[in-house]
Scaffold this motif. Structure first.
Motif, mmCIF file in Angstrom:
data_model
loop_
_atom_site.group_PDB
_atom_site.id
_atom_site.type_symbol
_atom_site.label_atom_id
_atom_site.label_comp_id
_atom_site.label_asym_id
_atom_site.label_seq_id
_atom_site.Cartn_x
_atom_site.Cartn_y
_atom_site.Cartn_z
ATOM 1 N N LEU A 1 0.838 -1.203 0.000
ATOM 2 C CA LEU A 1 0.000 0.000 0.000
ATOM 3 C C LEU A 1 0.871 1.251 0.000
ATOM 4 N N ALA A 2 1.912 1.244 0.839
ATOM 5 C CA ALA A 2 2.798 2.402 0.923
ATOM 6 C C ALA A 2 3.454 2.679 -0.427
ATOM 7 N N VAL A 3 3.962 1.626 -1.066
ATOM 8 C CA VAL A 3 4.639 1.826 -2.353
ATOM 9 C C VAL A 3 3.629 2.260 -3.422
ATOM 10 N N LEU A 4 2.443 1.661 -3.344
ATOM 11 C CA LEU A 4 1.396 1.995 -4.306
ATOM 12 C C LEU A 4 1.021 3.473 -4.225
ATOM 13 N N ILE A 5 0.845 3.938 -3.014
ATOM 14 C CA ILE A 5 0.515 5.363 -2.834
ATOM 15 C C ILE A 5 1.626 6.221 -3.428
ATOM 16 N N THR A 6 2.870 5.849 -3.141
ATOM 17 C CA THR A 6 4.006 6.617 -3.640
ATOM 18 C C THR A 6 4.009 6.643 -5.169
ATOM 19 N N LEU A 7 3.853 5.465 -5.764
ATOM 20 C CA LEU A 7 3.905 5.376 -7.234
ATOM 21 C C LEU A 7 2.813 6.212 -7.880
ATOM 22 N N LEU A 8 1.588 6.046 -7.381
ATOM 23 C CA LEU A 8 0.470 6.761 -7.999
ATOM 24 C C LEU A 8 0.621 8.263 -7.807
ATOM 25 N N ALA A 9 1.106 8.661 -6.630
ATOM 26 C CA ALA A 9 1.291 10.092 -6.398
ATOM 27 C C ALA A 9 2.360 10.645 -7.335
ATOM 28 N N LEU A 10 3.438 9.876 -7.523
ATOM 29 C CA LEU A 10 4.503 10.322 -8.426
ATOM 30 C C LEU A 10 3.979 10.480 -9.850
ATOM 31 N N LYS A 11 3.008 9.612 -10.177
ATOM 32 C CA LYS A 11 2.450 9.636 -11.526
ATOM 33 C C LYS A 11 1.518 10.833 -11.703
ATOM 34 N N LEU A 12 0.775 11.159 -10.633
ATOM 35 C CA LEU A 12 -0.268 12.175 -10.757
ATOM 36 C C LEU A 12 0.248 13.590 -10.531
#
Lengths: 176, 395, 256
Positions: B371-382
């Motif tokens: 979840l932590a990595v997912l949040i990071t990845l999506l935020a970096l994308k958005l």
């Protein structure tokens, strides 16, 4: 703005989905019978029935706080007290399952779709007087019986009446 | 000093594959939590002897690392080191993501996660746990505010003030996390106020190690230049934090060894505890402290990027070992209800608690990490968190 | 509500029923016969019933004389288990509200069997650490878990120096009406709070008096005339982990 129809359709779909519980509920309840409420053993409830239908949860919340935190135990006005009067054996001699609609609380709660979790901890059938340690004398058994909610009948108490307990403060916390 | 341009990362096929993989891990974690709630904790390795298990190891690690991940931003805003400024946004983002991951694990491990509302509305202010609920949610809010101030140009001038608030908040937060264990007078392996500052040093090391790994991975995948100078600066900092952690471990255990009442528990952790002893010496001390320092500073590897990466991995693995040793090892050592006596009972009195992590627990823990990595990845994308280039000045 | 007088206090080891109570029940029974046929004795007693709850004028305590406690006897454990409805099947996840710990001095070899349960501390660490306040202490010193607001975080189990609490880690059924307990919450000895409120002694104390070695004395520590206070005055006793200064309500005599 070529996307306008798509956006509007999406919004409409979202609105429909968000309100789905109401639509589905309306469809499901059309023509369905009112819940069949199992009869209680006693002649009167601890409060007038109309008041109880609306406010039983408030009463339960208060007596729960008083019993657990303050050690004030009122045999009739307690969950075991309710159970001992409102839960009876069915025709087959067995008590209704806590998940069946024949279980007193479920009759309404399943109808209105309000989940209760009281009986994940609380006993869902009348106590038998087994509350005593095997060797205890008659007197002890008597008291133990009292502690588990005697199905005796008491004159109804009117809401806002003179019960000492009613004048006590409400429990300082509530469910969210 | 040239202007910094931030840009969202590109969503290549690899990016979405990774997102899919993490989503699967997260789904596995949620499934595990569902079974843990519906069947009960009987399906975990936890018992009345070891009451906190693998979920708490992951949760404590992530929460501790979260506050540490904010270091880089703090160094830029609070201590005014311009070189760290391009990294500040990623630092704040990681702090929030790691904390949410850790909290999710903690909440889903509760016996009654459905009563989260109760936890939010009933506070016992004598409980450090209750304080932590406020500190954690507050940290997310303060760091979110900090990110906003950093990312909105008109508000940039406030970044020092807000950054200071966030920095102080994180110090208090980690003090709170350390105190969860440090204040437990009942258990000999805990009961030491030094655990609060020790957790702060742990957070500095774990948070920075994760930050370096995410930064290296993101720059590599996005083909963004990452200058040697930037990386070596972070590396030296991590080496110093690893040394600090070793120092705190030394002081912690020396203090405990000196007091007779702790001697049994100390002997257990330090030389007689089987897996817990191995975890301490090989995991916490060697992987968490000694090896990273060797990788970072031995002359042949001074300029090696691989050494920086592997050193950071080593800090993370060693950190997990240390947290496991503290959380599980600390409970495995039996309570001393009758000091100096031999005891036995049906309730495992006087016996080292047995604990083996179960699959659902590990799934839940890994789900939180995902979840932590997912949040990071999506935020970096958005949103533009990462600079287009982190190449050294003058290149 | 005014708290007048001490609640009818059960004293001693289970035979003696409080005099006031006996008189009251007698009167109630008599009146019930005369006044209202069909209204039971207990309903009447309830109508006029004692409304005062736990009072800070009382501090319930337990004194355990380990010299009278035999290793082979588990009367207290069995009584607690059957009265409160918990079962220990030997698994590490099973609850144990009370247990017998065999304590041996490695030097002298002196060995005693010691019943250990919640020590009902005046300054209970479980109460301090509980984030929601579910772990609490009643006015009369009994430490309980309000399982309506327990979220199952188990921090109290981490904090208790006596290993007095258990976590319910699976679905259970057939609970006793007077002892609700359920999955996902923490539980422990309640000192049989429902029995105390009804004027009885805890199940373990009663069982010890009838089948055991009469090693347990229950009563009000704040009443100098109570059996427990007199016994405490006469012989030296200790609290477990007295170094922590938690002031437990349970005290022991004759420990090795």
């Amino acid at each position: 703005m070529r996307d306008r129809p798509v956006i509007l359709a999406g919004l409409a779909l979202l609105l429909l989905l968000l309100t789905a519980p109401f639509w589905l509920g309306a469809v499901a309840h059309t023509g369905s019978a009112l819940p069949a409420i199992p009869r209680a053993k006693g002649a009167h409830c601890v409060r007038p029935v109309a008041w109880m239908r609306k406010n039983h949860m408030k009463l339960l919340m208060r007596v729960r706080y008083e019993a657990v935190h303050e050690g004030i135990r009122n045999r009739q006005e307690s969950l075991p007290g309710c159970i001992s009067c409102h839960v009876s054996r069915l025709a087959d001699g067995k008590y209704p399952s806590v998940t069946s609609s024949k279980f007193f609380c479920n009759a309404c709660h399943q109808y209105v779709g309000v989940r209760i979790d009281c009986f994940s901890c609380h006993s869902n059938r009348p106590g038998s007087g087994a509350g005593t340690v095997a060797q205890s004398g008659g007197e002890a058994r008597l008291v133990a019986l009292a502690a588990i909610g005697n199905p005796a009948i008491v004159p109804p108490r009117v809401a806002g009446g003179s019960s000492t307990a009613r004048r006590r403060r409400e429990a300082p916390w509530r469910w969210p | 000093m040239r202007a910094i341009h931030y840009r969202e990362i590109d969503g290549s096929g690899g990016f979405w594959a990774l997102v899919g993989l993490l989503a699967l891990l997260l789904a596995a974690g949620l499934t595990a939590a569902y079974f843990m709630e519906h069947i009960g904790h009987i399906i975990t390795g936890m018992s009345n002897q070891v009451v906190w298990g693998m979920p708490h190891v992951f949760a404590v690690f992530l929460i501790v690392a979260a506050s540490g991940a904010l270091n880089t931003a703090s160094i830029a805003s609070v201590f005014g080191r311009v070189a760290y400024k391009p990294l500040a946004r990623l630092s704040g983002l990681l702090a929030i993501a790691l904390l949410i991951g850790g909290l999710a694990i903690l909440v889903l491990d509760l016996g009654r996660p459905d009563r989260l509302g109760v936890a939010m509305t009933h506070y016992n202010f004598r409980s450090i746990f209750a304080w932590n609920i406020l500190l954690y949610t507050g940290f997310i809010a303060v760091t979110g505010w900090y990110l906003w101030v950093m990312m909105e140009q008109r508000l940039n001038r406030h970044s020092r003030m807000v950054g200071t608030v966030a920095f102080l908040w994180r110090l208090i937060l980690t003090t709170g996390t350390g105190s969860i264990f440090g204040l437990l007078v009942a258990r000999q392996p805990y009961d030491e106020a030094i655990m609060a500052p020790m957790f702060i040093v742990m957070s500095l090391a774990f948070g920075l190690a994760i930050f370096i790994l995410v930064l290296m991975a993101a720059c590599r995948a996005g083909a963004r230049p990452l200058g040697d100078e930037t990386l070596m600066r972070l590396k030296n900092l991590l080496g110093a934090f690893a040394a600090g952690l070793l120092y705190f471990l030394l002081v912690f255990h020396l203090t405990k060894l000196y007091e007779a009442k702790f001697s049994g528990a100390e002997a257990f952790i330090l030389w007689r505890g089987g897996p817990y002893t191995v975890l301490f010496w090989f995991g916490a001390v060697f992987l968490g402290g000694v090896l990273p320092m060797l990788l970072f500073w031995l002359p042949p590897m001074r300029r090696s990027r691989a050494a920086v990466g592997w050193g950071s991995v080593s800090v993370v693995v060693g950190g997990l070992a240390l947290v496991y040793d503290v959380v599980i090892g600390g409970q495995a050592w039996p309570l001393s209800i009758f000091p100096g006596m031999q005891v036995s009972s049906s309730f495992y009195d006087g016996v080292v608690g047995y604990y083996a992590p179960s699959l659902p627990e590990c799934a839940l823990g890994l789900g939180g990490c995902a979840l932590a990595v997912l949040i990071t990845l999506l935020a970096l994308k958005l949103l533009p968190f990462l600079p287009e280039t982190l190449a050294d000045e003058g290149n | 509500m005014a708290m007048t007088g001490r609640p009818a206090a059960p004293r001693g080891t289970g035979h003696e029923v409080d005099e006031d109570r006996r008189r009251f029940l007698g009167t109630a029974a008599l009146s019930a016969l005369v006044v209202a046929p069909g209204v039971s004795l207990l309903a009447f007693a309830e109508g006029q019933g004692r409304k005062q709850g736990a009072s800070a004028r009382t501090r319930w305590g337990l004194l355990i004389d380990t010299t009278k406690c035999k290793s082979s006897c588990t009367a207290c454990v069995t009584a607690c288990s059957s009265y409160n409805g918990w079962k220990n099947e030997g698994r590490p996840t099973d609850p144990q509200w009370i247990r017998k710990v065999q304590v041996t001095d490695p030097e002298t070899g002196v060995s005693r069997s010691v019943p250990v349960m919640c020590q009902h501390c005046a300054k209970a660490p479980c109460v301090e650490v509980c984030p929601t306040g579910a772990s609490f202490k009643r006015a009369d010193g009994i430490v309980l878990v309000d399982r309506h607001i327990c979220i199952g975080c188990r921090y109290c189990m981490m904090a208790c120096p006596y290993k007095a609490r258990s976590f319910v880690s699976e679905e259970i059924s057939g609970q006793k009406p007077w002892a609700p307990r359920g999955k996902g919450t923490v539980e422990g000895c309640t000192l049989c709070v429902d029995r105390i409120d009804a004027g009885q002694v805890p199940a373990c104390v009663q069982a010890c008096a009838h089948e055991g070695g009469r090693a347990m004395t229950f009563g009000d520590l704040k009443d100098p005339a109570s059996e427990i206070s007199r016994a405490l005055a006469e012989f030296p006793s200790v609290q477990l982990r007295a170094d922590l200064m938690l002031d437990p309500g349970v005290q022991y005599q004759g420990l090795p």
